[in-house]
Each structure stands twice: as structure tokens, then as C-alpha cells.
Design a protein around this motif. Sequence first.
Motif, mmCIF file in Angstrom:
data_model
loop_
_atom_site.group_PDB
_atom_site.id
_atom_site.type_symbol
_atom_site.label_atom_id
_atom_site.label_comp_id
_atom_site.label_asym_id
_atom_site.label_seq_id
_atom_site.Cartn_x
_atom_site.Cartn_y
_atom_site.Cartn_z
ATOM 1 N N VAL A 164 0.825 -1.205 0.000
ATOM 2 C CA VAL A 164 0.000 0.000 0.000
ATOM 3 C C VAL A 164 0.860 1.256 0.000
ATOM 4 O O VAL A 164 1.874 1.326 0.690
ATOM 5 C CB VAL A 164 -0.923 0.004 1.245
ATOM 6 N N LYS A 165 0.411 2.258 -0.796
ATOM 7 C CA LYS A 165 1.024 3.589 -0.774
ATOM 8 C C LYS A 165 -0.060 4.585 -0.400
ATOM 9 O O LYS A 165 -0.971 4.859 -1.170
ATOM 10 C CB LYS A 165 1.626 3.954 -2.130
ATOM 11 N N ARG A 166 0.050 5.112 0.815
ATOM 12 C CA ARG A 166 -0.935 6.094 1.285
ATOM 13 C C ARG A 166 -0.706 7.435 0.607
ATOM 14 O O ARG A 166 0.426 7.883 0.456
ATOM 15 C CB ARG A 166 -0.828 6.282 2.795
ATOM 16 N N ASP A 167 -1.785 8.101 0.245
ATOM 17 C CA ASP A 167 -1.694 9.395 -0.424
ATOM 18 C C ASP A 167 -1.098 10.477 0.476
ATOM 19 O O ASP A 167 -0.411 11.366 0.002
ATOM 20 C CB ASP A 167 -3.074 9.850 -0.902
ATOM 21 N N GLN A 168 -1.367 10.420 1.782
ATOM 22 C CA GLN A 168 -0.945 11.497 2.667
ATOM 23 C C GLN A 168 0.484 11.362 3.175
ATOM 24 O O GLN A 168 0.963 12.234 3.890
ATOM 25 C CB GLN A 168 -1.924 11.657 3.846
ATOM 26 N N ILE A 169 1.189 10.288 2.807
ATOM 27 C CA ILE A 169 2.593 10.108 3.198
ATOM 28 C C ILE A 169 3.436 10.073 1.933
ATOM 29 O O ILE A 169 3.253 9.207 1.076
ATOM 30 C CB ILE A 169 2.801 8.809 4.007
ATOM 31 N N ILE A 170 4.365 11.009 1.796
ATOM 32 C CA ILE A 170 5.216 11.098 0.610
ATOM 33 C C ILE A 170 6.345 10.080 0.707
ATOM 34 O O ILE A 170 7.031 10.000 1.732
ATOM 35 C CB ILE A 170 5.807 12.525 0.465
ATOM 36 N N GLN A 204 5.921 3.372 4.892
ATOM 37 C CA GLN A 204 6.331 4.603 4.229
ATOM 38 C C GLN A 204 7.006 5.497 5.267
ATOM 39 O O GLN A 204 6.717 5.359 6.445
ATOM 40 C CB GLN A 204 5.097 5.309 3.641
ATOM 41 N N PRO A 205 7.906 6.357 4.852
ATOM 42 C CA PRO A 205 8.204 6.790 3.492
ATOM 43 C C PRO A 205 9.286 5.953 2.798
ATOM 44 O O PRO A 205 9.529 6.120 1.625
ATOM 45 C CB PRO A 205 8.702 8.223 3.692
ATOM 46 N N GLU A 206 9.896 5.021 3.531
ATOM 47 C CA GLU A 206 11.010 4.235 3.005
ATOM 48 C C GLU A 206 10.562 3.193 1.985
ATOM 49 O O GLU A 206 11.272 2.906 1.029
ATOM 50 C CB GLU A 206 11.734 3.552 4.169
ATOM 51 N N LEU A 207 9.389 2.606 2.189
ATOM 52 C CA LEU A 207 8.864 1.542 1.339
ATOM 53 C C LEU A 207 7.351 1.679 1.225
ATOM 54 O O LEU A 207 6.761 2.574 1.825
ATOM 55 C CB LEU A 207 9.179 0.172 1.962
ATOM 56 N N LEU A 208 6.739 0.788 0.503
ATOM 57 C CA LEU A 208 5.290 0.647 0.572
ATOM 58 C C LEU A 208 4.980 -0.058 1.888
ATOM 59 O O LEU A 208 5.883 -0.533 2.562
ATOM 60 C CB LEU A 208 4.789 -0.153 -0.628
ATOM 61 N N GLU A 209 3.698 -0.134 2.257
ATOM 62 C CA GLU A 209 3.428 -0.676 3.589
ATOM 63 C C GLU A 209 2.308 -1.705 3.607
ATOM 64 O O GLU A 209 1.670 -1.979 2.601
ATOM 65 C CB GLU A 209 3.138 0.436 4.577
ATOM 66 N N ASP A 210 2.132 -2.273 4.806
ATOM 67 C CA ASP A 210 1.054 -3.213 5.112
ATOM 68 C C ASP A 210 1.015 -4.403 4.155
ATOM 69 O O ASP A 210 -0.010 -4.697 3.528
ATOM 70 C CB ASP A 210 -0.300 -2.503 5.147
ATOM 71 N N LEU A 211 2.114 -5.117 4.074
ATOM 72 C CA LEU A 211 2.206 -6.329 3.269
ATOM 73 C C LEU A 211 1.136 -7.329 3.724
ATOM 74 O O LEU A 211 1.065 -7.668 4.898
ATOM 75 C CB LEU A 211 3.605 -6.942 3.431
#
Length: 146
Positions: free
Chosen positions: A30-36, A98-105
Motif C-alpha cells: 500500500v502507498k498512502r496518499d498522505q505520506i510522501i 512509508q516513506p522508506e517503502l510501501l506498507e502493510d504487506l
Amino acid sequence: MIQILEEPIGVTYKQLISLAFNICDEFILVKRDQIILNENGKTFIDELKPYIKEIRKQEEWPGTRLFGHYADVYYFDCKDGLEEKLLTRVDRLYEWMQPELLEDLCFYKNGEEWLVTIAHENEGFIKTTERQEILKIREIEGIMIY
């Protein structure tokens, strides 16, 4: 349901991800919109581009529901090249943030949640009632089951 009491790290993480690839057919990040994303995160997405099956704008995914925000949920088939990327990119399950990687595998088996992580909460669990899967999970040193 199997609650993961301690974060899988090192060999435990690698064995859990390998088992998920053997059992499951799909996973998400997941890539959240509010975290760059930082540069490492952007580079990682570039590495994953050839493997992306679908990207959906969603306000919820296993273990998480956003209110007033959306995220890009990246869907992948469990393929060998991807397993190696997940095994070498991090050394622990809740490092997928995030911000280092995508999240919630999260992994899916036949469209059903199998491994769910909520990285910011340091939570994870496995949903299975299949005896053979439970036995294989118990063989992973460091996975505590109750």
C-alpha cells in the motif's frame, strides 16, 4: 486465526514470507496518499513496476480503514522474482512502512486474507484453519501461536 505475538525478524521473516509464497497466490502493498515516499520508496516502486497486476484507489484494506483519505493498493501475483525482492529488501515484517517503502504487506489465498499486517501498529496475523498450514507455521522458529 494465528496472532503473531512477536515481530518476525531475520530467518523467521524469511521463512514466513517463503511459506506465504508457497501457499498464497496474491499479495498487496500500500502507498498512502498522505505520506510522501522518499527516494528509496520511489526506487522500490520502479523495481516493482514490471510485476504490478493492478493498482486500486481504496480507503480500506485488511486491518486498515482510512477516513477521508485514499491509498494506492498495489496487487501482485506471487511470483519467484517478487519473493526475492521481499526477502532482500527488509529484514523484518513490520519494516514495510512509508516513506522508506510501501506498507502493510498482506497475502491472499484464493481471494481470502491469509497473512495480514498493520505495520504502524506492529500487528500481524495469519487466517487459516488448515491443519497442514498450521503445522508448517509452527515449524517456523520464532512464530508464537495461540
